[in-house]
Design a protein around this motif. Structure first.
Motif, PDB file in Angstrom:
ATOM      1  N   LEU A  49     -33.760  17.575 -10.192  1.00  0.00           N
ATOM      2  CA  LEU A  49     -33.527  18.999 -10.034  1.00  0.00           C
ATOM      3  C   LEU A  49     -33.021  19.562 -11.351  1.00  0.00           C
ATOM      4  O   LEU A  49     -32.168  18.964 -12.003  1.00  0.00           O
ATOM      5  CB  LEU A  49     -32.490  19.270  -8.936  1.00  0.00           C
ATOM      6  CG  LEU A  49     -32.715  18.638  -7.569  1.00  0.00           C
ATOM      7  CD1 LEU A  49     -31.575  19.015  -6.621  1.00  0.00           C
ATOM      8  CD2 LEU A  49     -34.058  19.040  -6.979  1.00  0.00           C
ATOM      9  N   TRP A  50     -33.531  20.707 -11.724  1.00  0.00           N
ATOM     10  CA  TRP A  50     -33.079  21.384 -12.934  1.00  0.00           C
ATOM     11  C   TRP A  50     -32.324  22.646 -12.534  1.00  0.00           C
ATOM     12  O   TRP A  50     -32.874  23.509 -11.852  1.00  0.00           O
ATOM     13  CB  TRP A  50     -34.275  21.733 -13.817  1.00  0.00           C
ATOM     14  CG  TRP A  50     -33.955  22.566 -15.022  1.00  0.00           C
ATOM     15  CD1 TRP A  50     -32.803  22.576 -15.758  1.00  0.00           C
ATOM     16  CD2 TRP A  50     -34.822  23.524 -15.638  1.00  0.00           C
ATOM     17  NE1 TRP A  50     -32.895  23.470 -16.793  1.00  0.00           N
ATOM     18  CE2 TRP A  50     -34.129  24.073 -16.741  1.00  0.00           C
ATOM     19  CE3 TRP A  50     -36.117  23.970 -15.364  1.00  0.00           C
ATOM     20  CZ2 TRP A  50     -34.686  25.052 -17.565  1.00  0.00           C
ATOM     21  CZ3 TRP A  50     -36.679  24.938 -16.180  1.00  0.00           C
ATOM     22  CH2 TRP A  50     -35.962  25.463 -17.278  1.00  0.00           C
ATOM     23  N   HIS A  51     -31.059  22.729 -12.930  1.00  0.00           N
ATOM     24  CA  HIS A  51     -30.298  23.944 -12.713  1.00  0.00           C
ATOM     25  C   HIS A  51     -30.606  24.868 -13.881  1.00  0.00           C
ATOM     26  O   HIS A  51     -30.042  24.736 -14.968  1.00  0.00           O
ATOM     27  CB  HIS A  51     -28.794  23.649 -12.629  1.00  0.00           C
ATOM     28  CG  HIS A  51     -27.989  24.866 -12.363  1.00  0.00           C
ATOM     29  ND1 HIS A  51     -27.088  25.384 -13.266  1.00  0.00           N
ATOM     30  CD2 HIS A  51     -27.970  25.715 -11.295  1.00  0.00           C
ATOM     31  CE1 HIS A  51     -26.542  26.475 -12.763  1.00  0.00           C
ATOM     32  NE2 HIS A  51     -27.050  26.697 -11.573  1.00  0.00           N
ATOM     33  N   VAL A  52     -31.510  25.800 -13.659  1.00  0.00           N
ATOM     34  CA  VAL A  52     -32.077  26.608 -14.744  1.00  0.00           C
ATOM     35  C   VAL A  52     -31.015  27.378 -15.543  1.00  0.00           C
ATOM     36  O   VAL A  52     -31.041  27.379 -16.773  1.00  0.00           O
ATOM     37  CB  VAL A  52     -33.158  27.555 -14.188  1.00  0.00           C
ATOM     38  CG1 VAL A  52     -33.774  28.373 -15.312  1.00  0.00           C
ATOM     39  CG2 VAL A  52     -34.244  26.754 -13.463  1.00  0.00           C
ATOM     40  N   PRO A  53     -30.035  28.032 -14.896  1.00  0.00           N
ATOM     41  CA  PRO A  53     -29.023  28.742 -15.691  1.00  0.00           C
ATOM     42  C   PRO A  53     -28.142  27.814 -16.521  1.00  0.00           C
ATOM     43  O   PRO A  53     -27.428  28.280 -17.416  1.00  0.00           O
ATOM     44  CB  PRO A  53     -28.193  29.480 -14.630  1.00  0.00           C
ATOM     45  CG  PRO A  53     -29.060  29.543 -13.423  1.00  0.00           C
ATOM     46  CD  PRO A  53     -29.867  28.288 -13.459  1.00  0.00           C
ATOM     47  N   GLY A  54     -28.188  26.512 -16.236  1.00  0.00           N
ATOM     48  CA  GLY A  54     -27.336  25.571 -16.945  1.00  0.00           C
ATOM     49  C   GLY A  54     -27.817  25.214 -18.338  1.00  0.00           C
ATOM     50  O   GLY A  54     -27.113  24.513 -19.063  1.00  0.00           O
ATOM     51  N   GLY A  55     -28.997  25.678 -18.714  1.00  0.00           N
ATOM     52  CA  GLY A  55     -29.460  25.414 -20.069  1.00  0.00           C
ATOM     53  C   GLY A  55     -30.805  24.726 -20.110  1.00  0.00           C
ATOM     54  O   GLY A  55     -31.327  24.256 -19.090  1.00  0.00           O
ATOM     55  N   PRO A  56     -31.413  24.634 -21.291  1.00  0.00           N
ATOM     56  CA  PRO A  56     -32.766  24.085 -21.447  1.00  0.00           C
ATOM     57  C   PRO A  56     -32.795  22.572 -21.254  1.00  0.00           C
ATOM     58  O   PRO A  56     -31.760  21.906 -21.134  1.00  0.00           O
ATOM     59  CB  PRO A  56     -33.114  24.464 -22.888  1.00  0.00           C
ATOM     60  CG  PRO A  56     -31.795  24.518 -23.586  1.00  0.00           C
ATOM     61  CD  PRO A  56     -30.826  25.064 -22.574  1.00  0.00           C
ATOM     62  N   LEU A  57     -34.013  22.045 -21.240  1.00  0.00           N
ATOM     63  CA  LEU A  57     -34.229  20.605 -21.098  1.00  0.00           C
ATOM     64  C   LEU A  57     -34.617  20.007 -22.447  1.00  0.00           C
ATOM     65  O   LEU A  57     -35.351  20.636 -23.225  1.00  0.00           O
ATOM     66  CB  LEU A  57     -35.339  20.336 -20.075  1.00  0.00           C
ATOM     67  CG  LEU A  57     -35.078  20.843 -18.659  1.00  0.00           C
ATOM     68  CD1 LEU A  57     -36.315  20.647 -17.797  1.00  0.00           C
ATOM     69  CD2 LEU A  57     -33.879  20.135 -18.052  1.00  0.00           C
ATOM     70  N   PRO A  58     -34.176  18.788 -22.744  1.00  0.00           N
ATOM     71  CA  PRO A  58     -34.493  18.184 -24.036  1.00  0.00           C
ATOM     72  C   PRO A  58     -35.827  17.445 -24.013  1.00  0.00           C
ATOM     73  O   PRO A  58     -36.233  16.896 -22.987  1.00  0.00           O
ATOM     74  CB  PRO A  58     -33.342  17.203 -24.243  1.00  0.00           C
ATOM     75  CG  PRO A  58     -33.027  16.744 -22.850  1.00  0.00           C
ATOM     76  CD  PRO A  58     -33.246  17.957 -21.965  1.00  0.00           C
ATOM     77  N   LEU A  59     -36.478  17.414 -25.151  1.00  0.00           N
ATOM     78  CA  LEU A  59     -37.650  16.570 -25.365  1.00  0.00           C
ATOM     79  C   LEU A  59     -37.213  15.499 -26.355  1.00  0.00           C
ATOM     80  O   LEU A  59     -37.069  15.765 -27.551  1.00  0.00           O
ATOM     81  CB  LEU A  59     -38.816  17.386 -25.919  1.00  0.00           C
ATOM     82  CG  LEU A  59     -40.136  16.635 -26.119  1.00  0.00           C
ATOM     83  CD1 LEU A  59     -40.650  16.080 -24.793  1.00  0.00           C
ATOM     84  CD2 LEU A  59     -41.180  17.549 -26.746  1.00  0.00           C
ATOM     85  N   LEU A  60     -36.940  14.322 -25.842  1.00  0.00           N
ATOM     86  CA  LEU A  60     -36.378  13.263 -26.664  1.00  0.00           C
ATOM     87  C   LEU A  60     -37.410  12.732 -27.649  1.00  0.00           C
ATOM     88  O   LEU A  60     -38.576  12.531 -27.299  1.00  0.00           O
ATOM     89  CB  LEU A  60     -35.872  12.120 -25.780  1.00  0.00           C
ATOM     90  CG  LEU A  60     -34.822  12.492 -24.731  1.00  0.00           C
ATOM     91  CD1 LEU A  60     -34.389  11.244 -23.972  1.00  0.00           C
ATOM     92  CD2 LEU A  60     -33.625  13.174 -25.364  1.00  0.00           C
ATOM     93  N   GLY A  61     -36.982  12.470 -28.873  1.00  0.00           N
ATOM     94  CA  GLY A  61     -37.857  11.885 -29.872  1.00  0.00           C
ATOM     95  C   GLY A  61     -38.145  10.420 -29.560  1.00  0.00           C
ATOM     96  O   GLY A  61     -37.447   9.783 -28.774  1.00  0.00           O
TER      97      GLY A  61
END
Length: 203
Positions: A49-61
Protein backbone atom coordinates in the motif's frame (compact mmCIF):
# COMPACT_ATOMS: atom_id res chain seq x y z
CA UNK A 1 -0.52 -5.38 13.57
CA UNK A 2 -1.65 -8.98 13.30
CA UNK A 3 -5.25 -10.02 12.74
CA UNK A 4 -7.49 -12.90 11.72
CA UNK A 5 -9.93 -12.36 8.86
CA UNK A 6 -12.66 -14.35 7.13
CA UNK A 7 -14.39 -13.69 3.80
CA UNK A 8 -16.81 -11.08 5.17
CA UNK A 9 -13.96 -9.30 6.91
CA UNK A 10 -11.95 -9.16 3.68
CA UNK A 11 -14.87 -7.50 1.92
CA UNK A 12 -15.12 -4.92 4.70
CA UNK A 13 -11.39 -4.20 4.72
CA UNK A 14 -11.24 -4.06 0.93
CA UNK A 15 -14.06 -1.53 0.86
CA UNK A 16 -12.36 0.54 3.57
CA UNK A 17 -9.11 0.78 1.59
CA UNK A 18 -10.76 1.18 -1.82
CA UNK A 19 -12.67 4.20 -0.60
CA UNK A 20 -9.67 5.82 1.10
CA UNK A 21 -8.46 8.71 -1.11
CA UNK A 22 -5.04 8.61 0.56
CA UNK A 23 -4.23 5.00 -0.36
CA UNK A 24 -3.07 3.46 -3.64
CA UNK A 25 -2.32 -0.22 -4.27
CA UNK A 26 0.83 -1.28 -6.09
CA UNK A 27 0.00 -3.82 -8.77
CA UNK A 28 2.44 -6.15 -10.52
CA UNK A 29 2.22 -5.87 -14.30
CA UNK A 30 4.93 -8.38 -15.19
CA UNK A 31 8.37 -9.43 -13.93
CA UNK A 32 9.87 -6.38 -12.27
CA UNK A 33 7.13 -4.07 -13.53
CA UNK A 34 4.75 -2.23 -11.19
CA UNK A 35 2.01 0.37 -11.28
CA UNK A 36 0.06 2.21 -8.60
CA UNK A 37 -3.73 1.91 -8.91
CA UNK A 38 -6.57 3.40 -6.91
CA UNK A 39 -8.60 0.19 -6.73
CA UNK A 40 -8.10 -3.59 -6.90
CA UNK A 41 -10.59 -6.32 -7.71
CA UNK A 42 -9.01 -8.77 -5.25
CA UNK A 43 -7.08 -7.82 -2.15
CA UNK A 44 -5.92 -11.15 -0.73
CA UNK A 45 -2.28 -12.19 -0.70
CA UNK A 46 0.58 -9.73 -0.30
CA UNK A 47 -0.15 -6.16 -1.34
CA UNK A 48 2.01 -3.08 -0.94
CA UNK A 49 0.00 0.00 0.00
CA UNK A 50 1.25 3.47 -0.84
CA UNK A 51 0.13 6.34 1.37
CA UNK A 52 0.17 8.96 -1.37
CA UNK A 53 0.30 12.10 0.84
CA UNK A 54 3.27 10.56 2.66
CA UNK A 55 5.65 11.24 -0.19
CA UNK A 56 7.01 9.78 -3.45
CA UNK A 57 8.33 6.28 -4.08
CA UNK A 58 12.02 5.56 -4.72
CA UNK A 59 13.51 3.88 -7.77
CA UNK A 60 16.52 2.12 -6.32
CA UNK A 61 19.72 2.02 -8.37
CA UNK A 62 21.28 -1.28 -9.37
CA UNK A 63 24.29 -0.75 -7.15
CA UNK A 64 26.90 1.70 -5.93
CA UNK A 65 27.47 3.07 -9.43
CA UNK A 66 23.83 3.96 -10.02
CA UNK A 67 22.16 6.44 -7.66
CA UNK A 68 18.63 6.07 -6.34
CA UNK A 69 16.03 8.37 -7.86
CA UNK A 70 12.31 8.95 -7.39
CA UNK A 71 9.58 7.39 -9.50
CA UNK A 72 8.16 10.27 -11.50
CA UNK A 73 4.59 8.99 -11.76
CA UNK A 74 3.82 5.67 -10.02
CA UNK A 75 0.34 5.62 -11.62
CA UNK A 76 2.00 5.46 -15.05
CA UNK A 77 4.08 2.45 -14.01
CA UNK A 78 7.78 1.71 -13.74
CA UNK A 79 10.36 -1.06 -14.06
CA UNK A 80 12.41 -1.66 -10.94
CA UNK A 81 16.18 -1.68 -11.21
CA UNK A 82 16.85 -3.51 -7.94
CA UNK A 83 14.53 -6.25 -6.72
CA UNK A 84 14.10 -7.57 -3.21
CA UNK A 85 14.03 -11.19 -2.10
CA UNK A 86 10.23 -11.37 -2.46
CA UNK A 87 9.28 -10.92 -6.11
CA UNK A 88 5.54 -10.69 -5.28
CA UNK A 89 5.89 -7.11 -3.97
CA UNK A 90 8.03 -4.15 -5.07
CA UNK A 91 11.21 -3.33 -3.18
CA UNK A 92 11.78 0.19 -1.85
CA UNK A 93 14.49 -0.60 0.65
CA UNK A 94 14.09 -1.96 4.19
CA UNK A 95 11.65 0.66 5.55
CA UNK A 96 10.47 3.29 3.07
CA UNK A 97 8.22 5.56 5.18
CA UNK A 98 5.24 6.03 2.86
CA UNK A 99 4.47 2.34 2.18
CA UNK A 100 2.81 -0.41 4.19
CA UNK A 101 2.71 -4.16 3.57
CA UNK A 102 -0.67 -5.87 3.81
CA UNK A 103 -0.68 -9.68 4.06
CA UNK A 104 -4.25 -10.88 3.92
CA UNK A 105 -5.26 -14.56 3.94
CA UNK A 106 -8.45 -16.50 4.61
CA UNK A 107 -9.11 -20.24 5.08
CA UNK A 108 -8.79 -22.13 1.79
CA UNK A 109 -7.41 -19.20 -0.22
CA UNK A 110 -5.29 -20.57 -3.08
CA UNK A 111 -4.63 -23.90 -1.45
CA UNK A 112 -4.38 -22.85 2.19
CA UNK A 113 -5.93 -25.22 4.71
CA UNK A 114 -9.68 -24.78 5.10
CA UNK A 115 -9.81 -25.65 8.80
CA UNK A 116 -7.37 -22.96 9.98
CA UNK A 117 -7.76 -19.18 10.05
CA UNK A 118 -4.41 -17.87 8.73
CA UNK A 119 -2.63 -15.00 10.44
CA UNK A 120 -2.85 -11.78 8.43
CA UNK A 121 -1.12 -8.50 9.16
CA UNK A 122 -0.49 -4.90 8.23
CA UNK A 123 3.13 -3.80 8.64
CA UNK A 124 4.29 -0.19 8.90
CA UNK A 125 7.77 0.94 9.89
CA UNK A 126 7.13 4.67 9.98
CA UNK A 127 6.71 4.65 13.74
CA UNK A 128 10.32 3.61 14.28
CA UNK A 129 12.65 6.28 15.73
CA UNK A 130 14.91 6.18 12.67
CA UNK A 131 12.03 6.57 10.24
CA UNK A 132 11.57 9.73 8.19
CA UNK A 133 7.83 9.24 7.81
CA UNK A 134 5.66 12.27 7.28
CA UNK A 135 3.37 13.04 10.24
CA UNK A 136 0.40 12.64 7.88
CA UNK A 137 1.32 8.97 7.25
CA UNK A 138 1.67 8.25 10.93
CA UNK A 139 -1.75 9.81 11.54
CA UNK A 140 -3.21 7.59 8.79
CA UNK A 141 -1.65 4.55 10.44
CA UNK A 142 -3.20 5.45 13.77
CA UNK A 143 -6.62 5.93 12.14
CA UNK A 144 -6.27 2.53 10.46
CA UNK A 145 -5.35 0.84 13.72
CA UNK A 146 -8.37 2.43 15.36
CA UNK A 147 -10.58 1.20 12.52
CA UNK A 148 -9.35 -2.38 12.96
CA UNK A 149 -9.94 -2.19 16.70
CA UNK A 150 -13.50 -1.04 16.15
CA UNK A 151 -14.16 -4.08 13.98
CA UNK A 152 -12.18 -6.66 15.94
CA UNK A 153 -11.52 -8.19 19.34
CA UNK A 154 -8.07 -8.84 20.81
CA UNK A 155 -7.48 -12.60 21.16
CA UNK A 156 -4.72 -15.10 21.82
CA UNK A 157 -3.12 -17.22 19.10
CA UNK A 158 -3.90 -20.54 20.81
CA UNK A 159 -5.85 -21.92 23.73
CA UNK A 160 -8.59 -19.82 25.37
CA UNK A 161 -9.43 -16.76 23.29
CA UNK A 162 -9.00 -14.39 26.19
CA UNK A 163 -5.89 -14.13 28.31
CA UNK A 164 -2.82 -12.13 29.21
CA UNK A 165 -1.12 -13.19 25.97
CA UNK A 166 -3.83 -11.81 23.67
CA UNK A 167 -1.98 -9.93 20.93
CA UNK A 168 -3.86 -10.57 17.67
CA UNK A 169 -7.06 -8.94 16.48
CA UNK A 170 -9.91 -11.19 15.32
CA UNK A 171 -12.28 -9.40 12.98
CA UNK A 172 -15.99 -10.14 13.36
CA UNK A 173 -16.48 -13.00 10.88
CA UNK A 174 -13.17 -14.60 11.83
CA UNK A 175 -14.10 -14.41 15.50
CA UNK A 176 -17.38 -16.21 14.85
CA UNK A 177 -15.53 -18.92 12.88
CA UNK A 178 -12.99 -19.37 15.67
CA UNK A 179 -15.73 -19.53 18.28
CA UNK A 180 -17.40 -22.20 16.12
CA UNK A 181 -14.27 -24.34 16.26
CA UNK A 182 -11.92 -23.18 13.50
CA UNK A 183 -8.27 -23.36 14.53
CA UNK A 184 -5.95 -20.32 14.59
CA UNK A 185 -2.61 -20.08 12.82
CA UNK A 186 -0.12 -18.80 15.41
CA UNK A 187 2.70 -18.04 12.98
CA UNK A 188 4.74 -15.10 14.34
CA UNK A 189 4.36 -11.72 12.66
CA UNK A 190 8.09 -11.55 11.94
CA UNK A 191 7.78 -14.68 9.79
CA UNK A 192 5.03 -13.45 7.49
CA UNK A 193 7.53 -13.72 4.63
CA UNK A 194 7.52 -17.52 4.66
CA UNK A 195 6.52 -18.95 1.24
CA UNK A 196 2.80 -18.70 0.60
CA UNK A 197 0.71 -19.27 -2.54
CA UNK A 198 1.42 -16.55 -5.12
CA UNK A 199 -0.66 -13.42 -5.56
CA UNK A 200 -0.40 -12.93 -9.29
CA UNK A 201 -3.13 -11.32 -11.40
CA UNK A 202 -5.00 -9.39 -8.74
CA UNK A 203 -6.88 -7.17 -11.14
Amino acid sequence: MGFYAHAEDVHLLHQRLDEDPEIAFILQEGPGRWRAVERLDELQGKTMLWHVPGGPLPLLGRGAGEPDTLIENPFAGWRERRAGLDSSVPYFGPSWPSVLLLELYTPGWRGLETNIVPLSGLSYFGGQPESKAQPTTYRWWRRMRDWVRRHAVLVTRSGPLEGTHADVWAMSAALRAIQAGLARDDYPLKLFSRPRPGNESRR
